[in-house]
Write a protein that holds these residues in place. Structure first.
Motif, PDB file in Angstrom:
ATOM      1  N   TYR A   1       0.815  -1.211   0.000  1.00 56.25           N
ATOM      2  CA  TYR A   1       0.000   0.000   0.000  1.00 56.25           C
ATOM      3  C   TYR A   1       0.851   1.266   0.000  1.00 56.25           C
ATOM      4  O   TYR A   1       0.436   2.297  -0.496  1.00 56.25           O
ATOM      5  N   TYR A   2       2.030   1.175   0.586  1.00 56.58           N
ATOM      6  CA  TYR A   2       2.940   2.316   0.625  1.00 56.58           C
ATOM      7  C   TYR A   2       4.349   1.786   0.823  1.00 56.58           C
ATOM      8  O   TYR A   2       4.555   0.817   1.570  1.00 56.58           O
ATOM      9  N   SER A   3       5.306   2.449   0.183  1.00 55.19           N
ATOM     10  CA  SER A   3       6.697   2.052   0.369  1.00 55.19           C
ATOM     11  C   SER A   3       7.611   3.235   0.085  1.00 55.19           C
ATOM     12  O   SER A   3       7.473   3.915  -0.924  1.00 55.19           O
ATOM     13  N   ASP A   4       8.524   3.494   1.015  1.00 53.62           N
ATOM     14  CA  ASP A   4       9.613   4.446   0.787  1.00 53.62           C
ATOM     15  C   ASP A   4      10.860   3.864   1.432  1.00 53.62           C
ATOM     16  O   ASP A   4      10.874   2.693   1.815  1.00 53.62           O
ATOM     17  N   ARG A   5      11.903   4.646   1.569  1.00 57.03           N
ATOM     18  CA  ARG A   5      13.169   4.093   2.054  1.00 57.03           C
ATOM     19  C   ARG A   5      13.120   3.595   3.492  1.00 57.03           C
ATOM     20  O   ARG A   5      13.901   2.742   3.868  1.00 57.03           O
ATOM     21  N   SER A   6      12.178   4.100   4.303  1.00 53.18           N
ATOM     22  CA  SER A   6      12.165   3.681   5.710  1.00 53.18           C
ATOM     23  C   SER A   6      10.841   3.083   6.178  1.00 53.18           C
ATOM     24  O   SER A   6      10.782   2.528   7.265  1.00 53.18           O
ATOM     25  N   VAL A   7       9.778   3.219   5.387  1.00 51.41           N
ATOM     26  CA  VAL A   7       8.462   2.711   5.800  1.00 51.41           C
ATOM     27  C   VAL A   7       7.864   1.888   4.666  1.00 51.41           C
ATOM     28  O   VAL A   7       7.916   2.288   3.505  1.00 51.41           O
ATOM     29  N   GLN A   8       7.296   0.756   5.048  1.00 47.97           N
ATOM     30  CA  GLN A   8       6.575  -0.071   4.079  1.00 47.97           C
ATOM     31  C   GLN A   8       5.295  -0.572   4.741  1.00 47.97           C
ATOM     32  O   GLN A   8       5.324  -1.126   5.836  1.00 47.97           O
ATOM     33  N   VAL A   9       4.165  -0.331   4.054  1.00 50.31           N
ATOM     34  CA  VAL A   9       2.868  -0.818   4.532  1.00 50.31           C
ATOM     35  C   VAL A   9       2.376  -1.835   3.517  1.00 50.31           C
ATOM     36  O   VAL A   9       2.180  -1.507   2.344  1.00 50.31           O
ATOM     37  N   THR A  10       2.210  -3.069   3.985  1.00 49.19           N
ATOM     38  CA  THR A  10       1.715  -4.132   3.114  1.00 49.19           C
ATOM     39  C   THR A  10       0.447  -4.715   3.725  1.00 49.19           C
ATOM     40  O   THR A  10       0.031  -4.335   4.818  1.00 49.19           O
ATOM     41  N   SER A  11      -0.115  -5.683   3.018  1.00 47.54           N
ATOM     42  CA  SER A  11      -1.324  -6.341   3.527  1.00 47.54           C
ATOM     43  C   SER A  11      -1.009  -7.225   4.728  1.00 47.54           C
ATOM     44  O   SER A  11      -1.912  -7.651   5.440  1.00 47.54           O
ATOM     45  N   ASP A  12       0.278  -7.479   4.988  1.00 45.41           N
ATOM     46  CA  ASP A  12       0.678  -8.320   6.122  1.00 45.41           C
ATOM     47  C   ASP A  12       1.150  -7.527   7.343  1.00 45.41           C
ATOM     48  O   ASP A  12       0.875  -7.911   8.473  1.00 45.41           O
ATOM     49  N   ALA A  13       1.907  -6.446   7.093  1.00 41.67           N
ATOM     50  CA  ALA A  13       2.555  -5.757   8.211  1.00 41.67           C
ATOM     51  C   ALA A  13       2.902  -4.321   7.832  1.00 41.67           C
ATOM     52  O   ALA A  13       2.865  -3.946   6.663  1.00 41.67           O
ATOM     53  N   ILE A  14       3.270  -3.567   8.864  1.00 41.59           N
ATOM     54  CA  ILE A  14       3.887  -2.260   8.650  1.00 41.59           C
ATOM     55  C   ILE A  14       5.324  -2.390   9.141  1.00 41.59           C
ATOM     56  O   ILE A  14       5.579  -2.883  10.244  1.00 41.59           O
ATOM     57  N   ARG A  15       6.238  -1.982   8.296  1.00 37.22           N
ATOM     58  CA  ARG A  15       7.650  -2.012   8.638  1.00 37.22           C
ATOM     59  C   ARG A  15       8.157  -0.584   8.704  1.00 37.22           C
ATOM     60  O   ARG A  15       8.030   0.167   7.738  1.00 37.22           O
ATOM     61  N   VAL A  16       8.739  -0.245   9.841  1.00 31.86           N
ATOM     62  CA  VAL A  16       9.307   1.086  10.041  1.00 31.86           C
ATOM     63  C   VAL A  16      10.738   0.879  10.488  1.00 31.86           C
ATOM     64  O   VAL A  16      10.987   0.369  11.585  1.00 31.86           O
ATOM     65  N   GLY A  17      11.672   1.229   9.619  1.00 28.88           N
ATOM     66  CA  GLY A  17      13.077   0.984   9.923  1.00 28.88           C
ATOM     67  C   GLY A  17      13.326  -0.502  10.041  1.00 28.88           C
ATOM     68  O   GLY A  17      13.006  -1.281   9.151  1.00 28.88           O
ATOM     69  N   GLU A  18      13.865  -0.902  11.162  1.00 29.15           N
ATOM     70  CA  GLU A  18      14.186  -2.305  11.415  1.00 29.15           C
ATOM     71  C   GLU A  18      13.031  -3.077  12.059  1.00 29.15           C
ATOM     72  O   GLU A  18      13.113  -4.288  12.226  1.00 29.15           O
ATOM     73  N   HIS A  19      11.976  -2.392  12.454  1.00 29.63           N
ATOM     74  CA  HIS A  19      10.866  -3.022  13.167  1.00 29.63           C
ATOM     75  C   HIS A  19       9.724  -3.365  12.224  1.00 29.63           C
ATOM     76  O   HIS A  19       9.361  -2.581  11.358  1.00 29.63           O
ATOM     77  N   ALA A  20       9.152  -4.534  12.423  1.00 30.39           N
ATOM     78  CA  ALA A  20       7.978  -4.964  11.652  1.00 30.39           C
ATOM     79  C   ALA A  20       6.863  -5.298  12.634  1.00 30.39           C
ATOM     80  O   ALA A  20       7.093  -5.970  13.652  1.00 30.39           O
ATOM     81  N   TYR A  21       5.674  -4.824  12.322  1.00 29.39           N
ATOM     82  CA  TYR A  21       4.511  -5.078  13.167  1.00 29.39           C
ATOM     83  C   TYR A  21       3.436  -5.725  12.299  1.00 29.39           C
ATOM     84  O   TYR A  21       2.846  -5.058  11.436  1.00 29.39           O
ATOM     85  N   PRO A  22       3.157  -7.014  12.524  1.00 27.92           N
ATOM     86  CA  PRO A  22       2.091  -7.673  11.755  1.00 27.92           C
ATOM     87  C   PRO A  22       0.746  -6.996  12.028  1.00 27.92           C
ATOM     88  O   PRO A  22       0.419  -6.666  13.172  1.00 27.92           O
ATOM     89  N   LEU A  23      -0.028  -6.784  10.988  1.00 26.58           N
ATOM     90  CA  LEU A  23      -1.313  -6.097  11.131  1.00 26.58           C
ATOM     91  C   LEU A  23      -2.257  -6.857  12.055  1.00 26.58           C
ATOM     92  O   LEU A  23      -3.054  -6.250  12.764  1.00 26.58           O
ATOM     93  N   LYS A  24      -2.168  -8.174  12.063  1.00 23.55           N
ATOM     94  CA  LYS A  24      -3.043  -8.991  12.915  1.00 23.55           C
ATOM     95  C   LYS A  24      -2.774  -8.755  14.396  1.00 23.55           C
ATOM     96  O   LYS A  24      -3.626  -9.028  15.235  1.00 23.55           O
TER      97      LYS A  24
END
Length: 153
Positions: A4-27
């Protein structure tokens, strides 16, 4: 997986949000909200400086015209001073175009820090903090879409 969104430090996918080194599953995100942080006085002062840059040539031109009529000089010198003052005033046009573009960008970035928070594994976690309002909006909307699609499926 949908991105849904991606740049050099943040990625939002249908599975998780990744910010830097941390990933948080949406569930695992129970609640997501946003907050406005403190006002950036630097951005506020920058806008004031930009406004002064637009008005500066006009004020200088007006002062030049007033001085031209106050000084006891020949008609030729008075006309030369008024002419030079008008040229300085005309500089406001090109300067204004440049300055207003920067002013627009400053409003797009915003003057406050913006934060995205979530309840993750029972505790509040700061997912993102940025001063860029345009980027914040894109990320927050992408996260909302990702969360909505994950609850539907």
């Amino acid at each position: 997986m949908v991105t849904y969104y991606s740049d050099r430090s943040v990625q939002v996918t249908s599975d998780a949000i990744r910010v830097g080194e941390h990933a948080y599953p949406l569930k695992e995100l129970a609640r997501v909200w946003h907050q406005r942080g403190a006002r950036s006085w630097r951005a506020f002062a920058g806008r004031g400086a930009l406004g002064a840059a637009i008005i500066g040539p006009l004020v200088a031109a007006a002062i030049g015209v007033v001085i031209a009529f106050q000084v006891d000089a020949s008609l030729t010198v008075t006309i030369a001073i008024v002419g030079a003052s008008c040229l300085v005033g005309l500089a406001a046009g090109p300067v204004a175009d440049f300055v207003l573009e920067h002013m627009d960008r400053s409003y797009a970035r915003g003057d406050r820090t913006l934060e995205i928070w979530a309840t993750w594994r029972g505790r509040p976690v700061l997912l993102l903090q940025t001063g860029d309002a345009l980027r914040f909006g894109k990320i927050y909307r992408a996260l909302q879409r990702a969360l909505e699609s994950s609850t539907v499926g």
